[in-house]
Design an enzyme around this catalytic site. Structure first.
Site, PDB file in Angstrom:
ATOM      1  N   LYS A 151       0.910  -1.404  -0.132  1.00 41.78           N
ATOM      2  CA  LYS A 151      -0.081   0.132  -0.485  1.00 41.78           C
ATOM      3  C   LYS A 151       1.105   1.054   0.286  1.00 41.78           C
ATOM      4  O   LYS A 151       1.841   1.266   0.161  1.00 41.78           O
ATOM      5  CB  LYS A 151      -0.807   0.341   1.249  1.00 41.78           C
ATOM      6  CG  LYS A 151      -0.277  -0.174   2.581  1.00 41.78           C
ATOM      7  CD  LYS A 151      -1.292  -0.513   3.640  1.00 41.78           C
ATOM      8  CE  LYS A 151      -0.154  -0.114   5.019  1.00 41.78           C
ATOM      9  NZ  LYS A 151      -1.251  -0.966   6.228  1.00 41.78           N
ATOM     10  N   ARG A 202     -10.814  -0.848  14.657  1.00 38.63           N
ATOM     11  CA  ARG A 202     -11.341   0.367  13.072  1.00 38.63           C
ATOM     12  C   ARG A 202     -11.564  -0.738  12.313  1.00 38.63           C
ATOM     13  O   ARG A 202     -13.186  -0.065  12.059  1.00 38.63           O
ATOM     14  CB  ARG A 202      -9.147   0.275  12.967  1.00 38.63           C
ATOM     15  CG  ARG A 202      -9.031   1.448  11.827  1.00 38.63           C
ATOM     16  CD  ARG A 202      -7.887   1.591  11.840  1.00 38.63           C
ATOM     17  NE  ARG A 202      -7.289   0.485  11.561  1.00 38.63           N
ATOM     18  CZ  ARG A 202      -5.606   0.250  10.586  1.00 38.63           C
ATOM     19  NH1 ARG A 202      -4.639   1.067  11.109  1.00 38.63           N
ATOM     20  NH2 ARG A 202      -5.389  -1.116  10.057  1.00 38.63           N
ATOM     21  N   TYR A 214      16.062  29.699   9.945  1.00 41.18           N
ATOM     22  CA  TYR A 214      14.796  29.877  10.031  1.00 41.18           C
ATOM     23  C   TYR A 214      14.995  29.994  11.452  1.00 41.18           C
ATOM     24  O   TYR A 214      15.460  29.487  12.113  1.00 41.18           O
ATOM     25  CB  TYR A 214      13.756  29.945   9.082  1.00 41.18           C
ATOM     26  CG  TYR A 214      14.270  29.510   7.897  1.00 41.18           C
ATOM     27  CD1 TYR A 214      13.709  30.821   6.595  1.00 41.18           C
ATOM     28  CD2 TYR A 214      13.809  28.244   7.198  1.00 41.18           C
ATOM     29  CE1 TYR A 214      13.030  30.695   6.175  1.00 41.18           C
ATOM     30  CE2 TYR A 214      13.499  29.240   5.533  1.00 41.18           C
ATOM     31  CZ  TYR A 214      13.121  30.029   5.133  1.00 41.18           C
ATOM     32  OH  TYR A 214      12.961  29.937   3.573  1.00 41.18           O
ATOM     33  N   MET A 250      13.315  24.146   3.510  1.00 37.23           N
ATOM     34  CA  MET A 250      12.242  23.803   2.149  1.00 37.23           C
ATOM     35  C   MET A 250      13.445  22.736   1.824  1.00 37.23           C
ATOM     36  O   MET A 250      13.359  21.064   1.257  1.00 37.23           O
ATOM     37  CB  MET A 250      10.810  24.368   1.568  1.00 37.23           C
ATOM     38  CG  MET A 250      10.406  23.865   0.285  1.00 37.23           C
ATOM     39  SD  MET A 250       9.486  25.390  -0.489  1.00 37.23           S
ATOM     40  CE  MET A 250       8.988  25.679   0.535  1.00 37.23           C
TER      41      MET A 250
HETATM   42  C1  LIG Z   1      -0.011  -1.852   6.953  1.00 36.16           C
HETATM   43  C2  LIG Z   1      -1.241  -3.422   7.397  1.00 36.16           C
HETATM   44  C3  LIG Z   1      -0.192  -4.352   7.274  1.00 36.16           C
HETATM   45  C4  LIG Z   1       1.335  -4.493   7.205  1.00 36.16           C
HETATM   46  O1  LIG Z   1       1.630  -4.176   8.594  1.00 36.16           O
HETATM   47  P1  LIG Z   1       3.416  -3.672   8.659  1.00 36.16           P
HETATM   48  O2  LIG Z   1       3.699  -3.438  10.147  1.00 36.16           O
HETATM   49  O3  LIG Z   1       3.983  -2.977   7.533  1.00 36.16           O
HETATM   50  O4  LIG Z   1       3.737  -5.129   8.446  1.00 36.16           O
HETATM   51  C5  LIG Z   1      -1.182  -5.767   7.479  1.00 36.16           C
HETATM   52  N1  LIG Z   1      -2.617  -5.768   7.611  1.00 36.16           N
HETATM   53  C6  LIG Z   1      -3.188  -4.988   7.026  1.00 36.16           C
HETATM   54  C7  LIG Z   1      -4.411  -4.982   7.490  1.00 36.16           C
HETATM   55  C8  LIG Z   1      -2.298  -3.784   7.320  1.00 36.16           C
HETATM   56  O5  LIG Z   1      -3.230  -2.328   7.154  1.00 36.16           O
END
Ligand SMILES: *Cc1c(COP(=O)(O)O)cnc(C)c1O
Length: 358
Positions: free
Chosen positions: A31, A125, A244, A296
Site C-alpha cells: 500500500k 478500526r 529560519y 524546504m
Molecule cells: C499495513 C498493514 C499491514 C502491514 O503492516 P506492517 O506493520 O507494515 O508490517 C498488514 N495488515 C494490515 C491490515 C495493514 O493495514
C-alpha cells in the site's frame, strides 16, 4: 535528496520473513506506493522473490499492482468501494470486507468473485465484530460473497508484552471453528516476529520487508538509503544563529555544511535541531548533528569536529540508511519510520539497485 532502493535486499528481507513464517504463505503489503518506494519496482522484485499475494489499501493501488503482477492475488484493505467496481472487476481485485452491508454489496455486484472478511478482534478500526462474524459464519451470504480468507489486524504487535496482543490472538483463533476451510491471516511484520502461534495460513508483512522498524527486526537489511549533497561549507562565529527563526545559536566558532535536502523531499521539519531528539546524519565516517531548522530545500549540520577534507561541496551525506536508522530520524521528528517512508516526496530522485537483474 537521492534515494537508493536496494531491491536485492528487499527480496532477501521478504525471503527471510517467508522462512520465519514456515508453513504459512507470505504476502507482501505494498500500500501507499509500496511504502513510498514505488509499486512499479517493488512488486516485480517481490514477485521474483516468490511473492504471490499482495495487499494494498485502495483499489487504484490494486490496479497498479495488477500491471506488474498479472497472476497474483491482490487484496484491497479498505474494502469494496462500489463506485469503483470497474477496478475490482477489470483488475480482479479482492476486497477485504468489513461490515455486513458491504459483504452484501460485493455478493450483489460480483457474485462468487473471491474476497476476504475482516474481523475486528480489538483494534476497533475496520472489520465485523465477533458477534457479526458468528452470525455471518452460518449465512450462505459468505459463499455468495466469495469469502476465502478471514483476516484480523493486531493493534500492538510491536509491543510484545501488551496484553491486547494475546487477547486478539485468542479471539481470532475462534475463526477456525466459525469458518472451517477458510484461510486465516493475522500477522503484520511485528506479528511474524511473535512466532508461529501468530502465523496461521498467511502473513502480511510490510515495514520489515522495507527494512524499517529496525529495532525489533534487527536481522532485516537496509533497503532505502537517503542522501543529500553538501552544497556549501561555511564558518559561523560563536553567538550567531543558523537558519529560519534563528532558533539555534552556536556557542563556539563553528563550521557548518549546508545540505541540499529539506522537508519538501520528505525529511521532516520536526526532526530539526531543537532539544534532545536532534536528528543526525552521517558524512564520511562521521556522525554530525543537525543545526537549526530544516527548511524546504536545505538543512544545516555541524561539522566543526570533522576533518575538513571530508566535508566539501559535492560530497553526499547519509540522512538515513545503513548507518542512520530511518526509525531514529523518525523518532527525532516524533513519528515512526512508516510515516517518514510514505512521506518521501516525488522530488527525491530514486535509484534502484537490483543485482539479480543486473
Ligand atoms: C499495513 C498493514 C499491514 C502491514 O503492516 P506492517 O506493520 O507494515 O508490517 C498488514 N495488515 C494490515 C491490515 C495493514 O493495514
Amino acid at each position: 535528496m537521492r534515494l537508493t532502493v536496494d531491491l536485492t535486499a528487499l527480496g532477501r528481507n521478504w525471503k527471510k520473513l517467508a522462512a520465519m513464517a514456515e508453513g504459512a504463505e507470505c504476502a507482501g503489503v505494498v500500500k501507499a506506493d509500496a511504502y513510498g518506494l514505488g509499486i512499479d519496482r517493488v512488486v516485480p522484485a517481490l514477485s521474483a522473490a516468490g511473492c504471490r499475494t499482495f495487499f494494498v489499501a485502495l483499489p487504484e493501488e490494486g490496479v497498479r499492482v495488477r500491471e506488474f503482477a498479472p497472476d497474483a492475488a491482490i487484496y484491497v484493505l479498505c474494502g469494496f468501494l462500489s463506485d469503483l467496481v470497474v477496478h475490482y472487476s477489470e483488475a480482479k481485485l479482492r476486497p477485504v470486507l468489513g461490515f455486513r452491508d458491504e459483504v452484501e454489496a460485493w455478493a450483489g455486484s460480483m457474485p462468487g468473485a473471491p474476497s476476504a472478511l475482516h474481523v475486528d478482534t480489538g483494534m476497533n478500526r475496520l472489520g465485523v465484530t465477533l458477534e457479526e462474524a458468528e452470525a455471518l459464519s452460518a449465512d450462505p451470504l459468505i459463499e455468495r460473497a466469495g469469502v476465502e480468507l478471514v483476516i484480523s489486524h493486531l493493534a500492538c504487535a510491536d509491543e510484545p508484552e501488551h496484553p491486547l496482543t494475546a487477547r486478539q490472538r485468542a479471539r481470532f483463533s475462534e475463526m477456525r471453528e466459525l469458518f472451517p476451510g477458510k484461510r486465516l491471516s493475522l500477522a503484520n511484520s511485528a506479528g511474524v516476529h511473535l512466532g508461529p502461534h501468530y502465523h496461521y495460513d498467511l502473513v502480511r508483512p510490510g515495514i520489515a520487508v522495507y527494512g524499517g522498524a529496525s529495532h525489533p527486526f534487527a536481522e532485516m537489511e537496509t533497503v532505502v538509503t537517503a542522501e543529500a549533497r553538501v552544497l556549501q561549507v561555511r564558518d559561523v562565529p560563536a553567538g550567531e544563529a543558523v537558519g529560519y527563526g534563528a532558533v539555534q545559536t552556536v556557542h563556539r566558532d563553528s563550521r557548518i555544511a549546508v545540505l541540499g535536502a529539506g522537508y519538501a523531499d520528505g525529511y521532516q521539519r520536526a526532526a530539526s535541531a531543537v532539544g534532545p531528539r536532534n536528528a543526525r546524519v552521517r558524512i564520511g565516517n562521521h556522525i554530525a548533528p543537525l543545526l537549526g531548522r530544516v527548511s524546504m530545500d536545505l538543512m544545516a549540520i555541524d561539522v566543526t569536529d570533522l576533518p575538513e577534507e571530508e566535508v566539501r561541496p559535492g560530497v553526499w551525506a547519509e540522512l538515513f540508511g545503513p548507518h542512520v536508522a530511518v526509525d531514529s530520524v523518525a523518532a527525532a521528528a516524533g513519528t515512526i519510520g512508516y510515516e517518514l517512508l510514505t512521506g518521501l516526496s516525488r522530488r527525491a530522485t530514486r535509484i534502484y539497485r537490483d543485482e539479480t537483474s543486473g
